[in-house]
Enzyme design. Sequence first.
Site, mmCIF file in Angstrom:
data_model
loop_
_atom_site.group_PDB
_atom_site.id
_atom_site.type_symbol
_atom_site.label_atom_id
_atom_site.label_comp_id
_atom_site.label_asym_id
_atom_site.label_seq_id
_atom_site.Cartn_x
_atom_site.Cartn_y
_atom_site.Cartn_z
ATOM 1 N N ASN A 150 102.304 56.584 -62.956
ATOM 2 C CA ASN A 150 101.273 56.223 -63.975
ATOM 3 C C ASN A 150 101.355 57.142 -65.226
ATOM 4 O O ASN A 150 100.845 56.714 -66.158
ATOM 5 C CB ASN A 150 100.022 56.744 -63.159
ATOM 6 C CG ASN A 150 99.706 58.258 -62.998
ATOM 7 O OD1 ASN A 150 100.923 58.838 -62.358
ATOM 8 N ND2 ASN A 150 98.689 59.017 -63.210
ATOM 9 N N LYS A 173 113.813 61.966 -59.328
ATOM 10 C CA LYS A 173 113.907 60.648 -58.709
ATOM 11 C C LYS A 173 112.520 60.196 -59.104
ATOM 12 O O LYS A 173 111.339 60.402 -58.818
ATOM 13 C CB LYS A 173 113.518 60.800 -57.034
ATOM 14 C CG LYS A 173 113.880 59.641 -56.443
ATOM 15 C CD LYS A 173 112.951 59.369 -55.128
ATOM 16 C CE LYS A 173 111.826 58.828 -55.404
ATOM 17 N NZ LYS A 173 111.313 57.518 -55.897
ATOM 18 N N SER A 227 100.727 60.579 -54.265
ATOM 19 C CA SER A 227 99.858 60.264 -53.514
ATOM 20 C C SER A 227 99.435 61.669 -52.359
ATOM 21 O O SER A 227 100.533 62.578 -52.178
ATOM 22 C CB SER A 227 99.947 59.133 -52.422
ATOM 23 O OG SER A 227 100.915 59.336 -51.514
ATOM 24 N N GLY A 231 102.285 63.786 -50.604
ATOM 25 C CA GLY A 231 102.372 65.127 -50.671
ATOM 26 C C GLY A 231 102.267 66.078 -49.397
ATOM 27 O O GLY A 231 102.856 67.070 -49.246
ATOM 28 N N GLU A 248 101.089 67.920 -56.975
ATOM 29 C CA GLU A 248 99.822 67.270 -57.647
ATOM 30 C C GLU A 248 99.540 66.061 -57.393
ATOM 31 O O GLU A 248 100.565 64.981 -56.920
ATOM 32 C CB GLU A 248 99.960 67.258 -59.119
ATOM 33 C CG GLU A 248 100.435 68.517 -60.117
ATOM 34 C CD GLU A 248 99.326 69.416 -60.165
ATOM 35 O OE1 GLU A 248 98.131 69.021 -59.795
ATOM 36 O OE2 GLU A 248 99.372 70.765 -60.405
ATOM 37 N N CYS A 282 95.256 60.542 -62.446
ATOM 38 C CA CYS A 282 94.967 61.407 -61.371
ATOM 39 C C CYS A 282 93.440 62.392 -61.910
ATOM 40 O O CYS A 282 92.671 62.626 -61.267
ATOM 41 C CB CYS A 282 95.631 62.352 -60.746
ATOM 42 S SG CYS A 282 96.903 63.082 -62.090
ATOM 43 N N GLU A 381 89.948 58.223 -53.585
ATOM 44 C CA GLU A 381 90.411 57.869 -54.937
ATOM 45 C C GLU A 381 90.797 56.291 -54.805
ATOM 46 O O GLU A 381 91.683 55.929 -54.002
ATOM 47 C CB GLU A 381 91.947 58.648 -55.139
ATOM 48 C CG GLU A 381 92.321 58.434 -56.579
ATOM 49 C CD GLU A 381 93.369 59.403 -56.946
ATOM 50 O OE1 GLU A 381 94.522 59.429 -56.076
ATOM 51 O OE2 GLU A 381 93.343 59.879 -57.954
ATOM 52 N N GLU A 460 101.526 73.607 -63.352
ATOM 53 C CA GLU A 460 102.379 72.906 -64.143
ATOM 54 C C GLU A 460 102.064 73.116 -65.593
ATOM 55 O O GLU A 460 100.927 73.571 -65.763
ATOM 56 C CB GLU A 460 102.552 71.552 -63.918
ATOM 57 C CG GLU A 460 102.833 71.217 -62.383
ATOM 58 C CD GLU A 460 103.551 69.708 -62.225
ATOM 59 O OE1 GLU A 460 104.629 69.618 -62.568
ATOM 60 O OE2 GLU A 460 102.739 68.934 -61.942
HETATM 61 P P1 ADP Z 1 101.934 56.093 -55.208
HETATM 62 O O1 ADP Z 1 100.624 55.785 -54.174
HETATM 63 O O2 ADP Z 1 101.133 56.458 -56.510
HETATM 64 O O3 ADP Z 1 102.904 55.360 -55.410
HETATM 65 P P2 ADP Z 1 103.674 57.909 -53.615
HETATM 66 O O4 ADP Z 1 103.131 59.409 -53.153
HETATM 67 O O5 ADP Z 1 103.778 56.851 -52.545
HETATM 68 O O6 ADP Z 1 102.190 57.730 -54.431
HETATM 69 O O7 ADP Z 1 104.801 57.839 -54.652
HETATM 70 C C1 ADP Z 1 104.958 59.041 -55.447
HETATM 71 C C2 ADP Z 1 106.330 59.402 -55.726
HETATM 72 O O8 ADP Z 1 106.666 59.827 -54.131
HETATM 73 C C3 ADP Z 1 107.442 58.057 -55.614
HETATM 74 O O9 ADP Z 1 108.544 58.610 -56.578
HETATM 75 C C4 ADP Z 1 107.748 57.834 -54.525
HETATM 76 O O10 ADP Z 1 109.157 57.250 -54.491
HETATM 77 C C5 ADP Z 1 107.913 58.898 -53.790
HETATM 78 N N1 ADP Z 1 107.694 59.188 -52.413
HETATM 79 C C6 ADP Z 1 107.180 58.197 -51.597
HETATM 80 N N2 ADP Z 1 107.556 58.599 -50.329
HETATM 81 C C7 ADP Z 1 108.257 59.567 -50.155
HETATM 82 C C8 ADP Z 1 108.774 60.180 -49.038
HETATM 83 N N3 ADP Z 1 108.559 60.041 -47.753
HETATM 84 N N4 ADP Z 1 109.576 61.408 -49.358
HETATM 85 C C9 ADP Z 1 109.786 61.668 -50.686
HETATM 86 N N5 ADP Z 1 109.152 61.195 -51.762
HETATM 87 C C10 ADP Z 1 108.491 59.963 -51.335
#
Ligand code: ADP
Length: 479
Positions: A150, A173, A227, A231, A248, A282, A381, A460
Amino acid sequence: MNAPFRNFVGGEWVEGVEAVANINPSDTTDIVGHYVRTDRAGLDAAVAAAKAAFPAWSRSVPYARHEVLKKVSDEIFARRDELGRLLAREEGKTLAEGIGEVTRAGQIFGFFAGECLRLAGETLASVRPGVGVEVTREPLGVIGLITPWNFPIAIPAWKIAPALAYGNCVLFKPAELVPGSAWALSEIIARAGLPPGAFNLVMGSGASVGQAMLDHPDVAAISFTGSVATGRRVAAAGAARFARVQLEMGGKNPLVILDDADLATAVECTINGAFFSTGQRCTASSRMIVTDAIHDRFVDAVVERLRGLKVDDALDPTTHIGPVVDEGQLAQDLDYIRVAEAEGGRRVFGGERLSRARAGFYLEPALFTETAPDMRINREEVFGPVASVIRVKDYEEALAVANGTEFGLSAGICTTSLKHATHFKRNAEAGMVMVNLPTAGVDFHVPFGGRKGSSYGPREQGSYAREFYTVVKTAYTLS
Ligand code: ADP
């Protein structure tokens, strides 16, 4: 069309295991570019490169780090229109919002360029005669930065800049949906004078590259924005191997509107906070908690204002609200609109998918009234241009409803009462409180973060960022 955009590892641009098309959400026939994705093996190579770079980079003089970050900041500012356009094309926020976000990224790199030179320690006398004590801060090592879609350039900036400023090596990443802005930022950083391996771009999926980063024993810390579900995984993985984590996550941010509020201010805070950036922040306000006597006037005025908003192509300069980021998010938004109605909410505006000249993920902003605090629409949310109004009798009830959530990122109040504003600042269970301002829209040089289910770990941004990106050392000397 450019050949696939590659990852940056150990000072080189490297291939991935596949390349994926990056689609413009305002026009699904427009491909922004193809971007590689790596896998666990690619991540391992990046960790090794970062680990090898750490001894020299962590001992570099602060001025060398200052110069790198200053150079990045200068180039971001110089190219903000072009980068803002890329961001709008890739993520769907309006051109003005895109340029604003890029500007903020430039400001953040500029701020941390200064912080490189300001990191100080303390000297204290010991309780023992002749012994001096020094308290200093040192970098942690290799840090994994996992970012969402976002804010494709500002969130990476507010993690990468402090990580490098304090002498850490970085694995970045980005989210799968926004590799373009991430790549453009990385390309600037790659030319800024860093030693090979100090900064690495590892585009790839969360399940493979992200998860590998969480599990890797040589990754000392993870800063994550995304998310709640992910998290939780990050926190569990960090705890399992004692890696430091900073999270966050979501919000269900309240905006309290009291009878004595200036109506125009309350309406603008609502429109901006709930619907700009397509509600995909957020810090967006999703619960308008409104006292009885102003309720009907407020709802009428918000609806009137919503009627005048243009939902269209993010690159059209007359657009107020761009598309939703992708089909999956749009489906989630529409699902919550159905849920709100099924729970008894009254849809007083919007909520329909829209078609425009080009095929995209357009959604009319939606406003619900007659909602109760315990409905799902007021607890979960949505992350879209969907907001609800909760009617309350007075300030006390408004505060209780505002705090009655598992989240605690940002909380706002519109009032002309000093007494209520002061009480709210003190008693809102949120990391950030806004008085007569939208819940979203924060400065780059002050702490950002929340409480309860919204955040975990140190703040942060601003000088508070050093709490996460450095570790304290206490040294004793007998002289
Ligand atoms: P959204 O619903 O906003 O996409 P996510 O939490 O899925 O939220 O994604 C936020 C970030 O976390 C992205 O960079 C995503 O690739 C990464 N992500 C998703 N799953 C994992 C995981 N199992 N381990 C580490 N990073 C992840």
